[in-house]
Design a protein around this motif. Structure first.
Motif, PDB file in Angstrom:
ATOM      1  N   ALA A 118      35.685  65.100  57.174  1.00  0.00           N
ATOM      2  CA  ALA A 118      37.139  65.146  57.343  1.00  0.00           C
ATOM      3  C   ALA A 118      37.695  63.824  57.843  1.00  0.00           C
ATOM      4  N   LEU A 119      37.004  63.194  58.771  1.00  0.00           N
ATOM      5  CA  LEU A 119      37.499  61.938  59.332  1.00  0.00           C
ATOM      6  C   LEU A 119      37.434  60.798  58.328  1.00  0.00           C
ATOM      7  N   ARG A 120      36.629  60.944  57.293  1.00  0.00           N
ATOM      8  CA  ARG A 120      36.505  59.908  56.265  1.00  0.00           C
ATOM      9  C   ARG A 120      37.326  60.216  55.013  1.00  0.00           C
ATOM     10  N   ASP A 121      38.021  61.326  55.038  1.00  0.00           N
ATOM     11  CA  ASP A 121      38.824  61.760  53.890  1.00  0.00           C
ATOM     12  C   ASP A 121      40.216  61.137  54.010  1.00  0.00           C
ATOM     13  N   GLY A 122      40.423  60.021  53.314  1.00  0.00           N
ATOM     14  CA  GLY A 122      41.671  59.272  53.430  1.00  0.00           C
ATOM     15  C   GLY A 122      42.917  60.089  53.153  1.00  0.00           C
ATOM     16  N   PRO A 123      42.982  60.822  52.023  1.00  0.00           N
ATOM     17  CA  PRO A 123      44.180  61.613  51.750  1.00  0.00           C
ATOM     18  C   PRO A 123      44.458  62.658  52.830  1.00  0.00           C
ATOM     19  N   TYR A 124      43.409  63.286  53.333  1.00  0.00           N
ATOM     20  CA  TYR A 124      43.635  64.319  54.343  1.00  0.00           C
ATOM     21  C   TYR A 124      44.126  63.708  55.652  1.00  0.00           C
ATOM     22  N   VAL A 125      43.538  62.602  56.059  1.00  0.00           N
ATOM     23  CA  VAL A 125      43.987  61.944  57.289  1.00  0.00           C
ATOM     24  C   VAL A 125      45.439  61.492  57.147  1.00  0.00           C
ATOM     25  N   ALA A 126      45.796  60.966  55.979  1.00  0.00           N
ATOM     26  CA  ALA A 126      47.189  60.558  55.744  1.00  0.00           C
ATOM     27  C   ALA A 126      48.116  61.764  55.831  1.00  0.00           C
ATOM     28  N   PHE A 127      47.689  62.878  55.251  1.00  0.00           N
ATOM     29  CA  PHE A 127      48.492  64.102  55.352  1.00  0.00           C
ATOM     30  C   PHE A 127      48.664  64.535  56.802  1.00  0.00           C
ATOM     31  N   VAL A 128      47.588  64.478  57.586  1.00  0.00           N
ATOM     32  CA  VAL A 128      47.657  64.889  58.997  1.00  0.00           C
ATOM     33  C   VAL A 128      48.647  64.020  59.761  1.00  0.00           C
ATOM     34  N   VAL A 129      48.649  62.723  59.496  1.00  0.00           N
ATOM     35  CA  VAL A 129      49.578  61.816  60.191  1.00  0.00           C
ATOM     36  C   VAL A 129      51.028  62.167  59.834  1.00  0.00           C
ATOM     37  N   LEU A 130      51.305  62.290  58.537  1.00  0.00           N
ATOM     38  CA  LEU A 130      52.672  62.614  58.108  1.00  0.00           C
ATOM     39  C   LEU A 130      53.096  63.987  58.595  1.00  0.00           C
ATOM     40  N   ASP A 131      52.180  64.930  58.513  1.00  0.00           N
ATOM     41  CA  ASP A 131      52.509  66.285  58.929  1.00  0.00           C
ATOM     42  C   ASP A 131      52.728  66.346  60.444  1.00  0.00           C
ATOM     43  N   LEU A 146      48.803  73.156  52.558  1.00  0.00           N
ATOM     44  CA  LEU A 146      48.043  71.926  52.360  1.00  0.00           C
ATOM     45  C   LEU A 146      46.897  71.794  53.360  1.00  0.00           C
ATOM     46  N   ARG A 147      47.097  72.318  54.561  1.00  0.00           N
ATOM     47  CA  ARG A 147      46.032  72.253  55.567  1.00  0.00           C
ATOM     48  C   ARG A 147      44.741  72.845  55.019  1.00  0.00           C
ATOM     49  N   PHE A 148      44.830  73.963  54.317  1.00  0.00           N
ATOM     50  CA  PHE A 148      43.643  74.617  53.778  1.00  0.00           C
ATOM     51  C   PHE A 148      43.334  74.165  52.357  1.00  0.00           C
ATOM     52  N   ARG A 149      44.362  73.878  51.578  1.00  0.00           N
ATOM     53  CA  ARG A 149      44.160  73.526  50.175  1.00  0.00           C
ATOM     54  C   ARG A 149      43.421  72.204  50.038  1.00  0.00           C
ATOM     55  N   LEU A 150      43.688  71.252  50.917  1.00  0.00           N
ATOM     56  CA  LEU A 150      43.061  69.937  50.809  1.00  0.00           C
ATOM     57  C   LEU A 150      41.652  69.895  51.379  1.00  0.00           C
ATOM     58  N   ALA A 151      41.240  70.958  52.067  1.00  0.00           N
ATOM     59  CA  ALA A 151      39.926  70.978  52.717  1.00  0.00           C
ATOM     60  C   ALA A 151      38.918  71.733  51.856  1.00  0.00           C
ATOM     61  N   PRO A 152      37.680  71.230  51.743  1.00  0.00           N
ATOM     62  CA  PRO A 152      36.655  71.958  50.998  1.00  0.00           C
ATOM     63  C   PRO A 152      36.261  73.241  51.716  1.00  0.00           C
ATOM     64  N   ALA A 153      35.786  74.218  50.961  1.00  0.00           N
ATOM     65  CA  ALA A 153      35.500  75.546  51.518  1.00  0.00           C
ATOM     66  C   ALA A 153      34.462  75.488  52.631  1.00  0.00           C
ATOM     67  N   HIS A 154      33.455  74.632  52.498  1.00  0.00           N
ATOM     68  CA  HIS A 154      32.348  74.637  53.451  1.00  0.00           C
ATOM     69  C   HIS A 154      32.672  73.888  54.737  1.00  0.00           C
ATOM     70  N   ALA A 155      33.846  73.232  54.821  1.00  0.00           N
ATOM     71  CA  ALA A 155      34.160  72.414  55.995  1.00  0.00           C
ATOM     72  C   ALA A 155      35.541  72.747  56.564  1.00  0.00           C
ATOM     73  N   GLN A 156      35.970  74.006  56.426  1.00  0.00           N
ATOM     74  CA  GLN A 156      37.295  74.372  56.907  1.00  0.00           C
ATOM     75  C   GLN A 156      37.436  74.172  58.410  1.00  0.00           C
ATOM     76  N   GLY A 157      36.400  74.456  59.173  1.00  0.00           N
ATOM     77  CA  GLY A 157      36.479  74.287  60.616  1.00  0.00           C
ATOM     78  C   GLY A 157      36.648  72.844  61.018  1.00  0.00           C
ATOM     79  N   GLN A 158      35.854  71.974  60.423  1.00  0.00           N
ATOM     80  CA  GLN A 158      35.954  70.547  60.732  1.00  0.00           C
ATOM     81  C   GLN A 158      37.337  70.008  60.370  1.00  0.00           C
TER      82      GLN A 158
END
Length: 425
Positions: free
Chosen positions: A228-241, A352-364
């Motif tokens: 999750a910490l290396r997922d650029g699009p997700y981190v960008a989403f977290v910042v904007l959100d 988007l919080r769940f849609r952008l995350a892979p199924a096996h790493a939802q907690g992370q």
């Protein structure tokens, strides 16, 4: 599945396996009996105690523990930082060990840490108790994320919107309980509320124990431990959100001070404005979530939200120039428009919080998402105080412009994320 989180059809089917039954629209707002309703009930009980406790924790430290105002602020600040750091590692543990068991452990820790406040008689003891409480609370949020995703199945946006509506309702009752304790303003009342908060964690755990256990989803071979910490699009989403979640503090923090200090509206109208916000969220959040399934639809909802925030805040900014009744009317209209934006934002954000995350790493991923929202609530009072309360009407417009910019950027981030994962819709 790629290391960036692309879901194959098999992954998506396994992710929704615990509950594939469709949401019963004919039954109204309530989810059908089963894991969804149980998780909602547990969240309601948890939120009820948490809000009541957090509203009175500073006064408990002042009146019962005997700390100074400066010590209280420092202790709560330290506890908040500790809590922010817990999400990703505990979320990863929930992914690998199963979320229900980890969530139950966090509830047990919160029960003990809150009760320990009854024996805290120094700055260090109070700080440690609050830090452990915040750490367990953030950890519980990260562990609960995979449960929401998997029990929600293909109805995650609507289910999560229902959870938000019930949390809002619980927050209202919790605030009323806190108000009663503050009115009594006695050591016995503050201690009783601490015990009551601990009991809500026990109640939540009793409900969660009745939910079916969820086995961990296998991670693809070679998957990064801290994906999750290396997922650029997700981190960008977290910042904007995170920027967009400041909108909640506009209503609960900036608006009351704005009405009382800068307008001719009656002071009691603050309660009316907050009631408008609460009623709209409770009644309309689930309905607003319809049509936000899929990344692109959620991005469009977020874009609409940013524009609504600007319009609502512009209307609120006009209140100081108006006489009492007109000022009250402007505030009411502005709050209604702003709340409509918050409904769109919550629906898009939670999809988007769940849609952008892979199924096996939802907690992370839920842990990383929690860092964004946590930072927003840390920054919001100072930022809103500087712009909206310090600068006045121009500051309200500038803050609205920040929301518009963040809302417009989210669909771009969704498009970026779509290059490496399936977004649905």
């Amino acid at each position: 599945m790629s290391s960036t989180g692309t879901l194959s059809p098999d992954d998506r089917q396994e992710d929704t396996a615990p509950d594939r039954r469709p949401w019963p629209v004919r039954r109204g707002l309530l989810p059908e009996p089963g894991p969804r309703r149980g998780l909602a009930l547990g969240g309601f009980v948890n939120q009820l105690g948490t809000v009541a406790f957090l509203a009175t924790a500073p006064l408990y430290a002042l009146k019962v523990v005997g700390l100074t105002i400066g010590q209280v602020g420092l202790a709560l600040g330290i506890a908040g930082v500790v809590g922010l750091l817990a999400g990703p590692p505990v979320g990863h543990l929930a992914d690998r060990r199963g979320p229900r068991g980890v969530f139950l452990v966090t509830l047990l820790v919160q029960t003990v840490s809150v009760l320990s406040l009854l024996f805290a008689h120094s700055f260090v003891a109070f700080t440690v108790s609050m830090a452990v409480t915040d750490l367990a609370g953030a950890s519980g949020g990260a562990a609960r994320g995979p449960m929401i995703r998997r029990f929600g199945g293909d109805e995650v946006p609507r289910f999560r919107s229902y959870l938000r509506a019930t949390a809002f309702l619980a927050s209202t009752f919790g605030a009323l309980a806190a108000g009663a304790v503050i009115q009594l303003d006695s050591g016995a009342a503050y201690r009783a509320l601490v015990v009551a908060d601990a009991l809500t964690f026990v109640g939540c755990a009793a409900v969660v124990l009745r939910l079916p256990a969820l086995e961990p989803l296998p991670a693809p071979t070679g998957t990064d431990r801290w994906l999750a910490l290396r997922d650029g699009p997700y981190v960008a989403f977290v910042v904007l959100d995170g920027v967009l979640w400041i909108q909640g503090e506009v209503i609960t923090y900036a608006l009351p001070l704005w009405v009382v200090l800068h307008t001719h509206a009656p002071r009691w109208f603050v309660g009316v404005a907050l009631a408008v916000n609460t009623v709209m969220v409770v009644l309309l959040q689930v309905r607003t979530s319809r049509g936000t399934e899929g990344g692109r639809a959620a991005g469009r909802a977020t874009r609409r939200a940013g524009l609504a925030f600007l319009v609502g805040m512009a209307v609120i900014a006009t209140a100081p120039a108006l006489p009492g009744p007109a000022a009250a009317a402007a505030v009411a209209v502005g709050v209604a428009v702003h709340t409509a934006g918050s409904l769109w934002h919550a629906a898009g954000s939670l999809e988007l919080r769940f849609r952008l995350a892979p199924a096996h790493a939802q907690g992370q991923y839920s842990g990383v998402f929690g860092i964004g929202t946590g930072l927003c609530y840390t920054v919001a009072p100072g930022l809103l105080g500087l712009l909206c309360l310090g600068w006045g009407a121009p500051g309200w417009l500038v803050m609205g412009g920040v929301f518009v910019a963040a809302g417009l950027a989210v669909p771009l981030v969704v498009r970026w994320a779509g290059r490496s994962r399936e977004l649905g819709g």
